[in-house]
Design a protein around this motif. Structure first.
Motif, PDB file in Angstrom:
ATOM      1  N   ASN A  91      39.398  35.796  36.558  1.00  0.00           N
ATOM      2  CA  ASN A  91      39.685  36.850  37.523  1.00  0.00           C
ATOM      3  C   ASN A  91      39.439  36.371  38.959  1.00  0.00           C
ATOM      4  OD1 ASN A  91      39.374  38.040  34.911  1.00  0.00           O
ATOM      5  ND2 ASN A  91      39.258  40.037  35.868  1.00  0.00           N
ATOM      6  N   HIS A 119      43.135  34.717  33.583  1.00  0.00           N
ATOM      7  CA  HIS A 119      43.387  35.869  34.454  1.00  0.00           C
ATOM      8  C   HIS A 119      43.169  35.513  35.925  1.00  0.00           C
ATOM      9  CE1 HIS A 119      43.923  38.544  31.109  1.00  0.00           C
ATOM     10  NE2 HIS A 119      42.764  38.206  30.606  1.00  0.00           N
ATOM     11  N   HIS A 137      51.431  40.974  40.873  1.00  0.00           N
ATOM     12  CA  HIS A 137      51.655  41.939  39.801  1.00  0.00           C
ATOM     13  C   HIS A 137      53.152  41.921  39.490  1.00  0.00           C
ATOM     14  CE1 HIS A 137      47.722  43.455  41.116  1.00  0.00           C
ATOM     15  NE2 HIS A 137      47.636  43.983  39.893  1.00  0.00           N
ATOM     16  N   TYR A 164      47.777  39.430  35.159  1.00  0.00           N
ATOM     17  CA  TYR A 164      47.361  40.812  34.941  1.00  0.00           C
ATOM     18  C   TYR A 164      47.737  41.321  33.558  1.00  0.00           C
ATOM     19  CZ  TYR A 164      46.674  40.198  39.872  1.00  0.00           C
ATOM     20  OH  TYR A 164      46.249  39.691  41.076  1.00  0.00           O
ATOM     21  N   ASN A 173      43.363  43.878  33.584  1.00  0.00           N
ATOM     22  CA  ASN A 173      43.461  44.976  34.552  1.00  0.00           C
ATOM     23  C   ASN A 173      42.371  44.846  35.594  1.00  0.00           C
ATOM     24  OD1 ASN A 173      44.276  47.291  35.757  1.00  0.00           O
ATOM     25  ND2 ASN A 173      43.366  48.675  34.261  1.00  0.00           N
ATOM     26  N   TRP A 174      42.524  43.852  36.475  1.00  0.00           N
ATOM     27  CA  TRP A 174      41.499  43.592  37.493  1.00  0.00           C
ATOM     28  C   TRP A 174      42.051  43.743  38.878  1.00  0.00           C
ATOM     29  CZ3 TRP A 174      41.847  38.828  40.356  1.00  0.00           C
ATOM     30  CH2 TRP A 174      42.825  37.935  39.911  1.00  0.00           C
TER      31      TRP A 174
END
Length: 179
Positions: free
Chosen positions: A16, A42, A142, A172, A178-179
């Motif tokens: 992330n 991610h 995204h 994502y 979902n960050w």
């Protein structure tokens, strides 16, 4: 070396993370790996540059064996090769990821396994595509609602998106995407 991250004799988990707008005077504008086995998951590696090789990621030596899962590697540059990824020996595994507007370059005797990923220009492997991922913008990675990368990742349930649907390719998608 390693404008964003320099890995030497290490095995970090990079999760992330956005690695963007870095530069290296030689190799690895985003990430430089030397005798390292990072797990990159991610994450977005974009708009990085290297004077020589590996604008996004540079992997040197057969002891650098990264695993890249659900990542976006896009819009990186290098003057001599591997704007997205440059690999000099070693083994790289790429899954459910997007490599767009940069290239993968394998030098010497490297082994690369890519599956369920969107690779501009194409790459052999199960589930791979070569279609514009339709990012929201040049800086927002995204996916738009009509992206061909939605529900196109590995269909195994362990990779499902947060809502239980099939994995989306890119940073994502998948569990914890979902960050």
């Amino acid at each position: 070396y390693g404008g964003g991250i320099y890995c030497s004799s290490s095995n970090p988990t990079i999760r992330n993370v956005i690695i963007s707008n870095n530069s290296a005077n030689d190799y690895g504008g985003g990430i430089y790996c030397y005798y390292s086995n990072p797990i990159i998951i991610h994450s977005t590696i974009s708009n990085n540059s290297a004077t020589y090789y590996g604008g996004g990621i540079y992997c040197y030596c057969n002891h650098s064996n990264p695993i890249i899962t659900n990542c976006n590697i896009s819009n990186n540059s290098a003057n001599y090769g591997g704007s997205g990824l440059f690999m000099n020996s070693g083994t790289i595994t790429i899954l459910n990821s997007i490599f767009w507007n940069n290239v993968i370059y394998i030098y010497n005797s490297g082994t690369i396994t890519i599956t369920y990923s969107d690779i501009e220009g194409g790459h052999a492997g199960t589930g791979n595509i070569s279609l514009n991922p339709l990012f929201v913008s040049e800086t927002d990675f995204h996916l738009q609602a009509n992206s061909p990368c939605i529900n196109a990742g590995n269909p195994a349930s362990e990779y499902n998106d947060e809502d239980g649907s099939r994995n989306d390719m890119g940073a994502y998608g998948g569990p914890n995407g979902n960050w």
